[in-house]
Design a protein around this motif. Structure first.
Motif, mmCIF file in Angstrom:
data_model
loop_
_atom_site.group_PDB
_atom_site.id
_atom_site.type_symbol
_atom_site.label_atom_id
_atom_site.label_comp_id
_atom_site.label_asym_id
_atom_site.label_seq_id
_atom_site.Cartn_x
_atom_site.Cartn_y
_atom_site.Cartn_z
ATOM 1 N N GLU A 82 0.729 -1.264 -0.025
ATOM 2 C CA GLU A 82 -0.237 0.019 -0.036
ATOM 3 C C GLU A 82 0.727 1.164 -0.060
ATOM 4 O O GLU A 82 0.427 2.453 -0.494
ATOM 5 N N VAL A 110 0.193 1.596 -4.076
ATOM 6 C CA VAL A 110 -1.366 1.835 -4.277
ATOM 7 C C VAL A 110 -1.382 3.650 -4.085
ATOM 8 O O VAL A 110 -0.893 4.144 -3.091
ATOM 9 N N LEU A 112 -7.148 5.462 0.840
ATOM 10 C CA LEU A 112 -7.404 3.934 1.598
ATOM 11 C C LEU A 112 -7.816 4.503 3.015
ATOM 12 O O LEU A 112 -8.500 3.612 3.718
ATOM 13 N N SER A 159 -9.284 -3.598 1.676
ATOM 14 C CA SER A 159 -8.535 -2.955 0.955
ATOM 15 C C SER A 159 -8.753 -1.320 1.610
ATOM 16 O O SER A 159 -8.318 -0.375 1.037
ATOM 17 N N LYS A 160 -9.362 -1.136 2.643
ATOM 18 C CA LYS A 160 -9.601 0.064 3.484
ATOM 19 C C LYS A 160 -9.125 0.141 4.783
ATOM 20 O O LYS A 160 -9.115 -0.882 5.535
ATOM 21 N N TRP A 161 -8.960 1.315 5.373
ATOM 22 C CA TRP A 161 -8.616 1.336 6.779
ATOM 23 C C TRP A 161 -9.290 2.486 7.266
ATOM 24 O O TRP A 161 -9.739 3.562 6.627
#
Length: 255
Positions: free
Chosen positions: A56, A60, A64, A207-209
């Motif tokens: 990430e 990426v 995110l 895929s997220k925080w």
């Protein structure tokens, strides 16, 4: 993507053996009642999360990090009171994504950093971390700059769970061990009489925080010496207990 994270985790732990003994010893000492199987699972999951962080951080390019509704409201409310915010985090979740905080708030966000000796890599890392609007302040100049700008409210980020060196910082009970905790955030918070928050970055799906905050104090000057650092350590410990794999176990924190 999970397969890629797992593969990188396997490479780091089983082939490179990156901080293998340090990380497993740290986990075992921090969870004295855990079974061998539990310690091994925490250890394996830690490396998988480290693989995710690497991917990430390097590849990426999209957003995110997302704030909880309560966090957005809290930051806006504090800003409306014209207060400076000291935001204290640990190396938990994907801490590198704090650089995306400016995407979710109109408040100026800055963070302390220690410049690298290699000028090329220093420029490179600084560029990566400032991409989304984060302003980096050299740690050696932090107090002077923050005092000069104290009438312009901002969020100043400290990642404060690193080992501060022997006879530095303050001693706290953390993860069943006596631990030296960095106190720079507390000292600056007192100078600014800042509103102090604890920040947690937790995984949300694959895929997220999600970023959430908790109040440590609303006026640093009213707290006793050591309160902010001890409260931060306790809140970080609570986060780690919720999901041990998300903390950076490879640091040599207990020397």
């Amino acid at each position: 993507m999970q397969f890629i994270y797992n593969s990188i985790g396997f490479f780091l732990s089983q082939i490179l053996r990156y901080r293998f003994r340090v990380s497993i010893q740290n986990i075992a000492r921090s969870f004295p009642r855990a079974t061998y199987q539990e310690v091994s699972e925490y250890h394996k999951s830690f490396y998988q999360n480290l693989g995710r962080i690497l991917i990430e951080s390097l590849f990426v390019k999209k957003q995110l990090l997302y704030l909880t509704r309560g966090t957005k409201e809290q930051l806006a409310e504090i800003a409306s009171e014209n207060k400076n915010i000291i935001l204290i985090l640990g190396h938990y979740g994907n801490w590198e994504l704090i650089k995306q905080l400016p995407l979710s708030t109109n408040i100026k966000v800055q963070a302390l950093y220690k410049p690298l000796q290699n000028k090329y890599w220093n420029r490179k890392m600084k560029s990566i971390r400032e991409k989304y609007g984060l302003c980096l302040i050299p740690s050696s100049q932090a107090l002077r700059i923050l005092l000069k700008e104290k009438d312009n409210p901002s969020i100043t980020v400290f990642i404060a769970d690193q080992f501060p060196g022997k006879n530095n910082g303050t001693n706290v009970d953390f993860l069943h061990q006596q631990t030296q905790i960095y106190t720079g955030a507390e000292q600056i918070a007192h100078k600014l009489n800042a509103y102090v928050l604890y920040g947690e970055i937790s995984s949300y799906g694959k895929s997220k925080w999600v970023f959430s905050t908790e109040t440590i104090c609303n006026q640093a000057k009213t707290t006793q010496k050591g309160f902010i650092s001890n409260t931060f350590a306790k809140k970080l410990e609570n986060s780690i207990n919720k999901n041990p794999s998300l903390w950076l176990w490879s640091h040599k924190r207990w020397k």
